[in-house]
Design an enzyme around this catalytic site. Structure first.
Site, short mmCIF file in Angstrom:
data_model
loop_
_atom_site.label_atom_id
_atom_site.label_comp_id
_atom_site.label_asym_id
_atom_site.label_seq_id
_atom_site.Cartn_x
_atom_site.Cartn_y
_atom_site.Cartn_z
N ARG A 45 10.35 -1.31 -1.99
CA ARG A 45 8.75 -1.39 -2.19
C ARG A 45 8.45 -2.84 -2.36
NH1 ARG A 45 7.46 -0.89 -6.91
NH2 ARG A 45 8.54 1.02 -7.79
N ASP A 169 -13.21 -6.88 7.92
CA ASP A 169 -12.29 -5.79 8.83
C ASP A 169 -12.25 -5.89 10.31
OD1 ASP A 169 -11.31 -3.38 10.14
OD2 ASP A 169 -12.18 -2.12 8.69
N LYS A 194 -4.69 0.91 15.21
CA LYS A 194 -5.60 0.96 16.37
C LYS A 194 -4.79 -0.21 17.60
CE LYS A 194 -7.99 3.70 13.97
NZ LYS A 194 -9.16 3.20 13.11
C1 LIG Z 1 -9.44 3.36 11.78
C2 LIG Z 1 -10.23 2.51 10.95
C3 LIG Z 1 -9.90 2.17 9.59
C4 LIG Z 1 -9.02 3.11 8.58
O1 LIG Z 1 -7.45 2.97 9.25
P1 LIG Z 1 -6.34 3.88 9.16
O2 LIG Z 1 -5.14 3.42 9.70
O3 LIG Z 1 -7.00 5.34 9.86
O4 LIG Z 1 -6.47 4.37 7.74
C5 LIG Z 1 -10.62 1.09 8.80
N1 LIG Z 1 -11.34 0.29 9.56
C6 LIG Z 1 -11.87 0.69 10.92
C7 LIG Z 1 -12.97 -0.34 11.45
C8 LIG Z 1 -11.21 1.65 11.53
O5 LIG Z 1 -11.34 1.78 12.82
#
Ligand SMILES: *Cc1c(COP(=O)(O)O)cnc(C)c1O
Length: 389
Positions: A45, A169, A194
């Site tokens: 962890r 983000d 992604k």
């Molecule tokens: C998919 C996504 C998230 C969340 O990510 P997860 O891996 O699904 O928890 C956060 N921000 C953006 C812009 C996303 O497209």
């Protein structure tokens, strides 16, 4: 060293065996020589060698001091919010990712953290919305699904004068296209699910900090809260990142071709893509992004939801699913899928109309993708399909 060389060669060869692929250290604990005397690893962890390789890699890619890998993008976002105290406020982009909205509203509000939403594409609006309690500015650029662009450099300058942290983000652009820390941001988060992992085979999140002080705080939160990424998923993410810059170039070229094709279609009303000169923030996008990315959205004349539904069912290469950023093209109808939980009035205000279609343009040949859309548009419009040789 150029970007792609840097990516491949900042993944170290295994010192013990010479393995060129990062070993998967699938272990919970590490044997110690004497109490507290170990080789830098005591419990997975706290630290794991496979995860550490990924964390070093993303820090290098984003140009930050340290990187941290989490079990999902939302776990990464959650770790950043934990930097705050009760009574603090977040100023966030108004068409924020739905999962971040849910986390802020339904979890953190009850712990006394307030969130104010504003249109961050308007820099003056950002300055006006700051209160004495604002401790964190949260932006996504481009946003999901209407690809709005905020000026990272200008917002970072405002944040600095007020001594507020700026977190970006960077999921939609990826570090191959945009490096927020170099533009003045303090923290970058990713849903590595992604583009970074890139093959629709893992859920993962990453945080990168600009300086060691923030890095130490995130490290503490990561270990204390425990939402770490496992060794195998860390390995999958490393393996995805190895081809990131190649993929982003091709995703972007394909998306540009698809966006330009859609602009010529009578059934289509608006096309949203930052690489189009008609995009309202094209100039800012060009300034801060090396590539415009693989997401294209569009809606239909008269906002015909039934026609849009026909369309997303009719495509063959664009498969109907949530998520984005993988090698295979995906299509989704946000009003019925990713954005269904947002009340219609709020949804419409941010441009997510009932007929809005979001494409995650993959790595198939762009000619096939365009033919697929052409055919689906014909079917949706109830027109006959020409026989192809
Ligand atoms: C998919 C996504 C998230 C969340 O990510 P997860 O891996 O699904 O928890 C956060 N921000 C953006 C812009 C996303 O497209």
């Amino acid at each position: 060293m150029k970007e792609q060389t840097k990516i491949l060669h900042s993944i170290p060869v295994d010192e013990l065996t010479g393995a060129i692929s990062t070993p998967i250290y699938q272990t919970s604990t590490f044997v110690q020589e004497a109490p507290g005397l170990h080789r830098g690893y005591d419990y997975s962890r706290t630290n794991n060698p496979t995860r550490a390789t990924l964390e070093q890699l993303i820090a290098t890619l984003e140009g930050g001091s340290s990187g941290f890998a989490f079990a999902s993008g939302l776990a990464a976002i959650d770790a950043v919010v934990k930097l705050l105290n009760a009574g603090d406020e977040i100023l966030a982009v108004d068409d924020i990712y739905g999962g971040a909205f849910r986390l802020f509203t339904h979890i953190y509000q009850k712990f006394g953290i307030r969130v104010n939403y504003t249109d961050t594409t308007n820099t003056e609006q950002v300055a006006k919305a700051i209160t004495p309690k604002t401790k964190l500015i949260w932006i996504e650029t481009p946003t999901n699904p209407t690809l709005k662009i905020s000026d990272i450099r200008a917002i970072a300058a405002i944040a600095k004068t007020h001594n507020i942290l700026l977190c970006v983000d960077n999921t939609f652009a990826s570090p191959a296209a945009q490096k927020p820390l170099e533009l003045g941001a303090d923290i970058v988060v990713h849903s590595a699910t992604k583009y970074l992992a890139g093959h629709s085979d893992v859920i993962a999140g990453l945080v990168v900090t600009k300086n060691d002080d923030l890095g130490a705080q995130i490290k503490f939160i990561q270990n204390a809260s425990g939402a770490i990424l496992g060794p195998f998923d860390s390995w999958l993410t490393i393996r995805g990142i190895e081809t990131l810059s190649l993929r982003i170039v091709q995703h972007s070229n394909n998306a540009q071709a698809v966006a330009e094709f859609l602009q010529t279609q009578g059934l289509v009303r608006n096309v949203y893509y930052p690489g189009l000169r008609s995009h309202p923030n094209h100039a800012v996008a060009k300034q801060q992004q090396k590539y415009f990315g693989g997401i294209v959205s569009f809606d239909l004349q008269a906002d015909q939801k039934a026609t849009a539904t026909q369309l997303v069912k009719a495509t063959r290469y664009f498969q109907l699913a949530e998520s984005l950023g993988g090698v295979k093209s995906l299509v989704c109808l946000p009003s019925e899928m990713t954005h269904k939980s947002i009340p219609a009035a709020i949804r419409h205000q941010s441009g997510v109309t009932d007929s809005l279609v979001r494409l995650s343009v993959g790595l198939e040949d762009p000619e096939d993708l365009i033919q697929d859309l052409e055919r689906a548009l014909r079917i949706a419009a109830g027109r006959s399909i020409p026989v192809r040789s």
